[in-house]
Design an enzyme around this catalytic site. Structure first.
Site, short mmCIF file in Angstrom:
data_model
loop_
_atom_site.label_atom_id
_atom_site.label_comp_id
_atom_site.label_asym_id
_atom_site.label_seq_id
_atom_site.Cartn_x
_atom_site.Cartn_y
_atom_site.Cartn_z
N TYR A 37 0.86 -0.97 0.50
CA TYR A 37 0.32 -0.09 0.23
C TYR A 37 0.88 1.32 -0.06
CZ TYR A 37 -4.93 2.19 0.29
OH TYR A 37 -5.51 3.26 -0.18
N HIS A 86 2.68 4.84 -0.60
CA HIS A 86 2.40 6.39 0.02
C HIS A 86 3.95 6.58 -0.85
CE1 HIS A 86 4.26 5.94 3.54
NE2 HIS A 86 3.21 5.02 3.85
N GLY A 109 5.95 7.89 1.31
CA GLY A 109 7.35 7.30 2.32
C GLY A 109 8.28 6.15 1.59
N HIS A 110 7.18 4.89 1.29
CA HIS A 110 7.55 3.80 1.23
C HIS A 110 8.49 4.37 -0.25
CE1 HIS A 110 4.58 2.22 2.83
NE2 HIS A 110 5.10 0.79 2.42
N GLY A 122 12.34 3.60 7.45
CA GLY A 122 12.02 4.63 7.44
C GLY A 122 12.12 5.08 9.36
#
Ligand code: PAF
Length: 283
Positions: free
Chosen positions: A32, A34, A36-37, A147
Site C-alpha cells: 500500500y 505512499h 514514504g515508501h 523509515g
C-alpha cells in the site's frame, strides 16, 4: 521489473546477482505504497545497483485484536510504483511460503522491545525481527532501508544485525510527511475526515516540544507532561504513550540532550498512529 513470489527463486536471483558482483539493496514493506515508501526505494536505488522491494503483510507481527484482516492492499498499483522507481524485483511471497507448515523458530531481541510500542503490542517486534531475518536470508542484500517513523523498529533491527552478525548495512531514512505535517502511513487510509484533522495533534505536539526545547526546556519529565496534556486536550484521542528516550538505547531521559527523542503513540478513532522527533537539531 521481475515479480518473484517464491523464496527459493528469490534467493537464486540474489545468488546470481552477487556472482556477477552486483550490489543489492532491500526495502522491506507491507505494501500500500505512499511517498514514504517511494523515498525508501529511491534511497535504495541510490546506494546499490539492484533494488529488491519486498511486499509481505506479516501475520506474525500483528496481535489478535489488530488490523491484519483489514490491512490495506493495492498490489497492482504497488507493482506499478515499484517498477516506475526502478526496482529490479518486487518480492511478494505468500504466507505459507514464509511460514510453511511446521515453522517453529523466532528471532527475539531483548531489551529494546519491552518498552514503547512493545509494551502495548506484545510479540510485535519478535514478529518483525523474525520476518526481517528471513527476508535477509532470502534476498541476501548488502543494504536494507527502513523509515525512521518506526524508530523503535529501526533500533531493534540494528541490534539484531549487530548481535547476530548479519552482513547487511541498515540505512534509516527521515520521516516523510503530508503537507500539513502528518507522518505518512498506510494506516492513514483508515482515518475519516474528522479523524484526519484530529491526527494532526501528533505533529503539532512534536513541534511544540521542539519549540520548548529551543526555548531552553531541559527537564524531560516536565516536557513529557506538557505534551501529554496538549494531546489529551486536542480532542477524542487515546494516548498510548508519550515518551522522551535516548534515541540509541531507548532508555528514558531525565535531562534533554541532543540524543533525546520524543516518541508518541496515539489512537485516533480505531487507528493507532505513531510519530517521533529528535528534540534538538535535525530530526
Ligand atoms: O515496517 C514495516 O512495514 C514492517 O514492519 C516490515 C519491516 C516490512 C516487516 O514486516
Amino acid at each position: 521489473m521481475e515479480i518473484i513470489k517464491n523464496p527459493d527463486a528469490m534467493t537464486a536471483w540474489a545468488d546470481q546477482m552477487r556472482a556477477r558482483g552486483r550490489t543489492i539493496s532491500l526495502v522491506p514493506t507491507m505494501g500500500y505504497f505512499h511517498e514514504g515508501h517511494l523515498s525508501l526505494m529511491r534511497k535504495a536505488r541510490e546506494i546499490a545497483e539492484e533494488v529488491v522491494v519486498s511486499l509481505f503483510v506479516n501475520p506474525m507481527q500483528f496481535g489478535p485484536s489488530e488490523d491484519l484482516d483489514r490491512y490495506p492492499k493495492s498490489f497492482d498499483q504497488d507493482a506499478r510504483l515499484a517498477h516506475e522507481i526502478g526496482a529490479s524485483v518486487l518480492f511478494a511471497p505468500g504466507s505459507d511460503e514464509v511460514y510453511p507448515p511446521g515453522f517453529q523458530s523466532k528471532v527475539e531481541v531483548a531489551g529494546l522491545t519491552e518498552q514503547l510500542c512493545g509494551a502495548s503490542r506484545p510479540g510485535h517486534f519478535t514478529g518483525v525481527t523474525t520476518v526481517v531475518a528471513k527476508l535477509f536470508n532470502m534476498v541476501k542484500p548488502h543494504f536494507a532501508v527502513f523509515g525512521k517513523k518506526d524508530f523503535q523498529q529501526l533500533a531493534v533491527i540494528k541490534k539484531m544485525v549487530a548481535d547476530l552478525n548479519f552482513d547487511v548495512k541498515i540505512i534509516g531514512q527521515p520521516i516523510f510527511r503530508e503537507k500539513d505535517g502528518l507522518a505518512m502511513s498506510s494506516r492513514n487510509s483508515y482515518l475519516d475526515a474528522d479523524e484526519r484533522k484530529q491526527a494532526l495533534c501528533l505533529y503539532q505536539a512534536l513541534q511544540l516540544a521542539r519549540q520548548k526545547v529551543a526555548g531552553g526546556e531541559k527537564n524531560a519529565a516536565g516536557l513529557k507532561q506538557e505534551i501529554f496534556r496538549f494531546i489529551a486536550a486536542s480532542g477524542k484521542v487515546e494516548i498510548d504513550y508519550v515518551s522522551i528516550v535516548d534515541c540509541r538505547t531507548l532508555s528514558v531521559c531525565r535531562e534533554i540532550t541532543d540524543k533525546s527523542l520524543l516518541a508518541l503513540a496515539v489512537k485516533v478513532g480505531k487507528t493507532r498512529l505513531i510519530d517521533n522527533t529528535l528534540l534538538k537539531g535535525d530530526s
